[in-house]
Scaffold this active site. Structure first.
Site, PDB file in Angstrom:
ATOM      1  N   LYS A 131       0.864  -1.179   0.000  1.00 12.64           N
ATOM      2  CA  LYS A 131       0.000   0.000   0.000  1.00 12.64           C
ATOM      3  C   LYS A 131       0.901   1.229   0.000  1.00 12.64           C
ATOM      4  CE  LYS A 131      -3.599   2.430   2.488  1.00 12.64           C
ATOM      5  NZ  LYS A 131      -4.629   2.337   3.510  1.00 12.64           N
ATOM      6  N   LYS A 161      -2.093  -1.564  -3.877  1.00 13.57           N
ATOM      7  CA  LYS A 161      -2.959  -0.390  -3.816  1.00 13.57           C
ATOM      8  C   LYS A 161      -2.123   0.878  -3.869  1.00 13.57           C
ATOM      9  CE  LYS A 161      -5.977   1.791  -0.515  1.00 13.57           C
ATOM     10  NZ  LYS A 161      -6.389   1.817   0.841  1.00 13.57           N
TER      11      LYS A 161
HETATM   12  C1  PBG Z   1      -7.640   3.402   5.359  1.00 13.11           C
HETATM   13  C2  PBG Z   1      -7.862   3.211   3.904  1.00 13.11           C
HETATM   14  C3  PBG Z   1      -7.623   4.123   2.859  1.00 13.11           C
HETATM   15  C4  PBG Z   1      -8.120   3.537   1.706  1.00 13.11           C
HETATM   16  C5  PBG Z   1      -8.599   2.267   2.058  1.00 13.11           C
HETATM   17  N1  PBG Z   1      -8.416   2.074   3.409  1.00 13.11           N
HETATM   18  C6  PBG Z   1      -7.101   5.516   2.857  1.00 13.11           C
HETATM   19  C7  PBG Z   1      -5.789   5.817   3.439  1.00 13.11           C
HETATM   20  O1  PBG Z   1      -4.959   4.949   3.723  1.00 13.11           O
HETATM   21  O2  PBG Z   1      -5.571   7.012   3.671  1.00 13.11           O
HETATM   22  C8  PBG Z   1      -8.148   4.174   0.347  1.00 13.11           C
HETATM   23  C9  PBG Z   1      -9.145   3.613  -0.612  1.00 13.11           C
HETATM   24  C10 PBG Z   1      -9.457   4.503  -1.765  1.00 13.11           C
HETATM   25  O3  PBG Z   1      -8.844   5.570  -1.987  1.00 13.11           O
HETATM   26  O4  PBG Z   1     -10.382   4.146  -2.506  1.00 13.11           O
HETATM   27  N2  PBG Z   1      -6.445   3.005   5.892  1.00 13.11           N
END
Ligand code: PBG
Length: 346
Positions: free
Chosen positions: A214, A268
């Site tokens: 991520k 991601k």
């Molecule tokens: C929370 C989380 C996030 C997303 C999914 N879970 C945002 C972040 O880490 O700030 C992003 C998903 C998206 O942008 O569609 N930890």
């Protein structure tokens, strides 16, 4: 007709036929039936995970302006949408809460409340559509007053203390019927700790889908609008989410997550990181998911609304790209739109 110099130094021509030696790749592309026959990758409804944003109230649907076509919905509507997912054949739903700002605190204690939005939504959705998998995100950001995924001391996100809290949150979610715990926090060691906690409490059957690679990305902006963390977030997430310049590091993350007991791994954002999907799939051969995040969805929608691209075709092409890169499935806000189109096309 092309030109080249012969052995005698004179200019000669040769036909395209001579150059190709009979091999013409356009032959297979000439007709629709042939293109369909030789297509290497297909998108199926079985590839889809539908993310939903839940909010307090009844019969509530609030548009998320930065994500046209996506709404925050109350639990009763979420239960109806779970039934729709079942009818459409969408295998799973991923849940994200918009937590009342008054319930947010330094440690995200609302995450441990068995009556919090996600837990109540999970129970309602499992009751309405037991055959649809429910994936719950474990991270503290929807619950913290500072918008970070973990405990904050000064400027630092504390790893081990956060992992403790995540384990407790995972148990609360599992107890409410979550099928898949998806840690999106990027703390070190959280997958192993959550696996131990789940097994210790008898939740052997509950899966862990690790947000393995991520990245600290600009593409999460609209999501943070949807869950209400854009305004509260202090600073950025670069001390725990990955640096977009790194690729080998994704393999190290995957190695740890798999060793710690992850059932599946995730990359991601999605489209800007197709190379990472391919590397992880080739290296580990485990179920690998892509998250087509909010900013990717917003870009396609915005361009389509301006008439700059064909939104429908871009949607399908983006899904195809994930599959071609090696993803086994995709978390995508397009899930219901794709599935409805598949249903009407038959
Ligand atoms: C929370 C989380 C996030 C997303 C999914 N879970 C945002 C972040 O880490 O700030 C992003 C998903 C998206 O942008 O569609 N930890």
């Amino acid at each position: 007709m092309t030109f080249h110099r012969g052995d005698d130094g004179k200019l000669r021509t040769s036909s395209v036929d001579e150059i190709l030696n009979g091999r013409r790749l356009r032959r297979l592309r000439r007709t629709d039936w042939s293109r369909r026959l030789v297509r290497e990758t297909t998108v199926s409804v079985d590839d889809l995970i539908w993310p939903m944003f839940v909010v307090e109230g009844e019969n509530v649907r609030v548009d998320v302006p930065s994500m046209p076509g996506v709404q925050r919905i109350s639990i009763d509507i979420a239960a109806r949408q779970a039934e729709e997912a079942a009818e459409l054949g969408i295998p799973a739903i991923a849940l994200f809460p918009y937590t009342d700002p008054d319930l947010r605190d330094e440690t995200g204690s609302e995450a441990l409340n068995e009556q919090n939005l996600v837990c109540r939504a999970t129970r309602a959705m499992k009751a309405a559509a037991p055959e649809v998998g429910i994936v719950t995100d474990v991270a503290l950001d929807p619950f913290t007053s500072h918008g970070h995924d973990g405990f904050l001391r000064g400027d630092e996100i504390l790893n081990d203390e956060t992992v403790d809290q995540l384990c407790r949150a995972a148990l609360v979610q599992a107890a409410s019927g979550s099928d898949v715990i998806a840690p999106s926090d990027m703390m070190d060691g959280r997958v192993g700790a959550i696996r131990q906690a789940l097994d210790g409490a008898g939740f052997h059957h509950v899966q862990i889908m690790a947000y393995t690679a991520k990245y600290a990305s600009a593409f999460y902006g609209p999501f943070r609008d949807a869950v209400g963390t854009n305004k509260t977030l202090r600073g950025d997430k670069r001390t725990y989410q990955m640096d977009p310049g790194n690729s080998d590091e994704a393999l190290h993350e995957a190695e740890l997550d798999i060793a710690e007991g992850a059932d599946s791994i995730m990359v991601k954002p999605g489209m800007p990181y197709l190379d990472i999907i391919r590397r992880l799939k080739d290296a580990f051969s485990v179920p690998t998911f892509a998250y087509q995040v909010s900013g990717e969805y917003a870009m396609i929608k915005a361009a389509a609304q301006n008439g700059w691209i064909d939104g429908d075709r871009a949607m399908w092409e983006s899904l195809m790209a994930f599959k071609r890169a090696g993803a086994d499935g995709v978390l995508t806000y397009f899930a219901p739109f794709i599935a409805r189109q598949m249903k009407t096309r038959g």
